[in-house]
Design a protein around this motif. Structure first.
Motif, PDB file in Angstrom:
ATOM      1  N   ARG A 154      50.403  43.564  42.007  1.00  0.00           N
ATOM      2  CA  ARG A 154      50.291  42.283  41.537  1.00  0.00           C
ATOM      3  C   ARG A 154      51.378  42.624  39.723  1.00  0.00           C
ATOM      4  O   ARG A 154      50.865  42.176  38.907  1.00  0.00           O
ATOM      5  CB  ARG A 154      49.309  41.165  40.916  1.00  0.00           C
ATOM      6  CG  ARG A 154      48.608  40.638  41.501  1.00  0.00           C
ATOM      7  CD  ARG A 154      47.185  39.939  41.635  1.00  0.00           C
ATOM      8  NE  ARG A 154      46.974  39.679  40.276  1.00  0.00           N
ATOM      9  CZ  ARG A 154      46.510  38.606  39.707  1.00  0.00           C
ATOM     10  NH1 ARG A 154      45.807  38.858  40.264  1.00  0.00           N
ATOM     11  NH2 ARG A 154      46.874  37.606  38.191  1.00  0.00           N
TER      12      ARG A 154
ATOM     13  N   MET B 213      42.098  43.295  46.410  1.00  0.00           N
ATOM     14  CA  MET B 213      43.251  42.135  46.150  1.00  0.00           C
ATOM     15  C   MET B 213      41.975  40.847  45.549  1.00  0.00           C
ATOM     16  O   MET B 213      42.308  40.205  43.826  1.00  0.00           O
ATOM     17  CB  MET B 213      43.756  41.097  46.870  1.00  0.00           C
ATOM     18  CG  MET B 213      44.825  40.396  46.405  1.00  0.00           C
ATOM     19  SD  MET B 213      46.077  40.812  44.934  1.00  0.00           S
ATOM     20  CE  MET B 213      47.096  41.727  45.637  1.00  0.00           C
TER      21      MET B 213
ATOM     22  N   ALA C 180      45.803  47.306  44.319  1.00  0.00           N
ATOM     23  CA  ALA C 180      45.955  45.454  44.668  1.00  0.00           C
ATOM     24  C   ALA C 180      46.669  45.009  43.443  1.00  0.00           C
ATOM     25  O   ALA C 180      47.422  44.722  43.162  1.00  0.00           O
ATOM     26  CB  ALA C 180      45.060  44.983  44.825  1.00  0.00           C
TER      27      ALA C 180
END
Length: 726
Positions: free
Chosen positions: A178, A466, A174
């Motif tokens: 990003r 996430m 996750a």
């Protein structure tokens, strides 16, 4: 058919970061095909048929053709064995459950010798895959028998031994989504997310924000219950006991049925539910005792087990459990029925499986069987059910059904204990109804496992990784979450001076700055290490330093070729020159033109919001501008430099025109398009004591500082105060 000599593996190098091949870790292997250089795949009878029989999914490899079956076309048309080995290894990794996706094979200047690479995040796994891919290919070439199962098993074992567990892995994945970098800090599940002072650390589902006091409270189940009770959270009545006899006495006082469990265990080990008989309670005490420091007897509450995952102020996932039973057919023994049950693909011994195998010799299972008066060798009558497990099977997703009141109590319990990430074990008759009167919190778990939420046996997987990444790095931090300003410098011309001056200017701008250079390691301009740190290890040490708010990292062409860069991306990438090919014949770099492929690595990793700083006095360096994802800042000692003039006039790339640092007369000029600002004269921009640095190196440092948005006034003042002793 005559046997071919084996392909020789001349050299293997694990490149741990961005390199001349790709942004990610790869294993580079130098292969000598020997006589097989004269035998591409279409000249060895039966080779292609053997390969596609053993590895039928090679049909999915698009290769350079760009379509399904592309690699098969290459096989049939004739391709060399280095390329074939690349695809064999990639397919073995795919079969072991780790998609490799990337590989390349290139011939070097010596006939029959190739460099082959394939992507793999772990060196140990890559080497096992290479070993078995090599063996498989030679067996196919020489028409020898080969069993693929042991090869896949060996690679899978290496993956299980070396890869991050599912909980840690999903958080890292996750974070990567990003664009938050990560560094694995040990052979286990301790991982750093982000660089320097912007980092966070995780260990499975615990973070460096997880309070050690809170974790200690959560491990003491009896104390946790007392805290929750004091704050009005419903929990079952219970008491710590010291012996089987006391367990029976307390059970009678509390009232039947009861639960017996360890006071600080985990994963439902040693927990036995719904007990009423003296013998069962004493036997349950014996099961619970080895799993914790104390044993608790508590009131059994009727309902369904649930696990709610709390992250920050929110319940982000929820699962519920089910009992495990088998049903007889009048012919099979219980052992045979359980063997069929364990064939369920959701069950297995490793962490990747949401459900464990049912083991008839496990203490809790034995106790359940004793209560039903059956043994593993009992033949179970047609339609008769045998209960095997009452707890520990929470893998049915139910997040969408959670009542807000239930979620409120789960979050409240986490806050009372003090955990930012917690797994809440709850007993509820109906999760969609308010909490009071129909349930209780059984345990609060620090570092909860996440697999049940990632791979529920039914229902939707939840993006818990996430949720944790967003908790550690709030979205409002933007694209730079987890990052500090990283400056990467490559070349041979006074690069240590450039690195140290840029580090000094960053320090003056208010950021505690680390510098890794061939003159040593520096932190806040104080030398902390005297040995050469212009390499992967030096940069790695700097990026893991929690004090560093900015990092300036010098590297070399050899380090890029032998180690890769220690960082995934940088805010500013600097290339001063492309010299040094003469020292790299061992990497088949034999002429100056080949240095572009090496040095471009530094520009390839510049962030979109960053800048590449290039020496425009060298056309081959200035030409790297086309590869930069961010802005480009050129520097030159020649006021009439054609590349700089074109760059300044380019209003498409930068609205006002490109930026450049140049010499006009005796002045150092900062130019943005047609606008110019004099920073100072070369005489004025000298170091303390009137020491004059190399002009080109000075311009490189000024351009880099300017690219970092350090003000011209601070740049000028900083140069005059920079104490430099090489």
């Amino acid at each position: 058919m005559a046997k071919f000599n084996t392909i020789q593996l001349l050299r293997t190098t694990f490149l741990r970061g961005p390199s001349v091949w790709t942004y990610r870790p790869v294993l580079e292997v130098w292969l000598d095909l020997g006589e097989l250089e004269d035998y591409p795949s279409n000249k060895i009878p039966g080779l292609n048929e053997r390969l596609t029989t053993w590895l039928p999914d090679l049909i999915e490899h698009t290769c350079g053709v760009g379509e399904r079956g592309g690699f098969i076309q290459r096989l049939e048309g004739g391709t060399w064995m280095g390329h074939v080995m690349e695809h064999v290894i990639i397919e073995l990794l795919n079969l072991a459950g780790m998609p490799a996706e990337f590989g390349q094979t290139r011939e070097i200047s010596k006939r029959g010798v190739y460099r082959m690479v394939f992507r793999c995040p772990e060196e140990a796994v890559a080497r096992v895959a290479l070993e078995h891919g090599h063996q498989l290919l030679m067996a196919a070439i020489n028409d020898e028998p080969y069993d693929i199962k042991p090869a896949v098993h060996a690679i899978k074992t290496a993956i299980n031994d070396r890869y991050l567990g599912p909980s840690t892995g999903c958080i890292v994945d996750a974070a990567s989504e990003r664009r938050i970098p990560h560094i694995r800090l040990n052979d286990g599940n301790l991982v750093q997310l982000g660089y320097g002072a912007a980092q966070r650390r995780i260990w499975t589902a615990e973070s460096d924000q997880t309070s050690a006091i809170a974790e200690g409270i959560a491990q003491d189940k009896d104390f946790t219950k007392r805290l929750l009770t004091a704050c009005g959270v419903p929990v079952p009545e219970g008491q710590i006991v010291a012996s089987p006899e006391e367990a029976w006495e307390v059970a009678q006082e509390i009232g039947f049925p009861v639960t017996v469990k360890p006071s600080d265990g985990n994963h439902a080990r040693g927990v036995t539910l719904e007990l009423s008989k003296e013998a069962d309670i004493k036997a349950a005490f014996a099961l619970a005792l080895p799993e914790g420091s104390d044993v608790i007897v508590e009131k059994f509450i009727d309902g369904v087990e649930h696990r709610l995952l709390v992250v920050g102020d929110k319940v982000v996932a929820a699962t519920k459990g089910e009992t495990v039973s088998v049903y007889g057919n009048g012919k099979a023994t219980l052992r045979e029925l359980v063997a069929v049950l364990n064939e369920d693909p959701r069950r297995g011994p490793e962490q990747e499986y949401p459900l464990d195998w049912i083991k008839l010799d496990a203490g809790a299972v034995k106790l359940e069987l004793n209560r039903q008066h059956v043994t593993p060798d009992s033949v179970i009558a047609q339609g008769q059910s045998v209960l095997l497990q009452r707890n520990g099977n929470m893998a049915i997703d139910c997040l969408d059904d959670v009542h807000p009141d239930v979620a409120y109590y789960a979050v409240l319990a986490a806050k009372i204990v003090g955990l930012d990430i917690a797994g809440m074990d709850m007993i509820l008759k109906d999760v969609s109804q308010p909490m009071q009167g129909q349930g209780a919190i059984l345990e609060v778990n620090a570092g909860p496992g996440l697999l049940m939420h990632l791979k529920p046996t039914s229902g939707a997987p939840r993006p818990v990784g996430m949720a944790i990444a967003d908790h550690l790095f709030p979205r409002e931090d933007g694209a730079g979450a987890g990052r500090i300003p990283v400056v990467g410098i490559v070349g041979t011309q006074n690069n240590a001076f450039i690195a140290r001056l840029v580090g000094w200017l960053l320090q003056l701008s208010g950021k505690l700055t680390g510098v890794a250079s061939d003159e040593g390691m520096f932190l806040s301009n104080r030398q902390t290490q005297k040995t050469n740190t212009a390499n992967w290890a030096g940069a790695h040490r700097l990026l893991t330093n929690r004090l560093a708010q900015a990092a300036v990292i010098q590297t070399t062409s050899r380090s890029i070729l032998e180690e890769g860069l220690a960082y995934d991306r940088c805010l500013v990438g600097v290339v001063t020159d492309m010299q040094g090919f003469e020292s790299l014949p061992d990497h088949d770099v034999l002429e100056a033109g080949q240095m572009r492929r090496v040095m471009r690595t530094q520009i390839d990793v510049v962030l979109d919001e960053g800048a590449g700083v290039l020496n425009a006095d060298l056309p081959e360096v200035a030409d790297l501008a086309e590869l930069c994802d961010g802005e480009v800042v050129l520097y030159t000692t020649q006021a009439e430099n054609e590349a700089v003039a074109a760059h300044r006039a380019n209003t498409e790339a930068q609205h006002e025109g490109g930026r450049a640092v140049l010499i006009k007369g005796n002045n150092v000029v900062l130019a943005t398009g047609a606008q110019e600002r004099v920073l100072g004269t070369l005489d004025a921009l000298s170091l303390p004591g009137g020491k004059k640095p190399d002009t080109s190196a000075l311009l490189a440092a000024i351009a880099t500082a300017w690219a970092l948005d350090i003000t011209p006034d601070l740049i000028g003042a900083g140069i005059k105060t920079f104490e430099y002793n090489a």
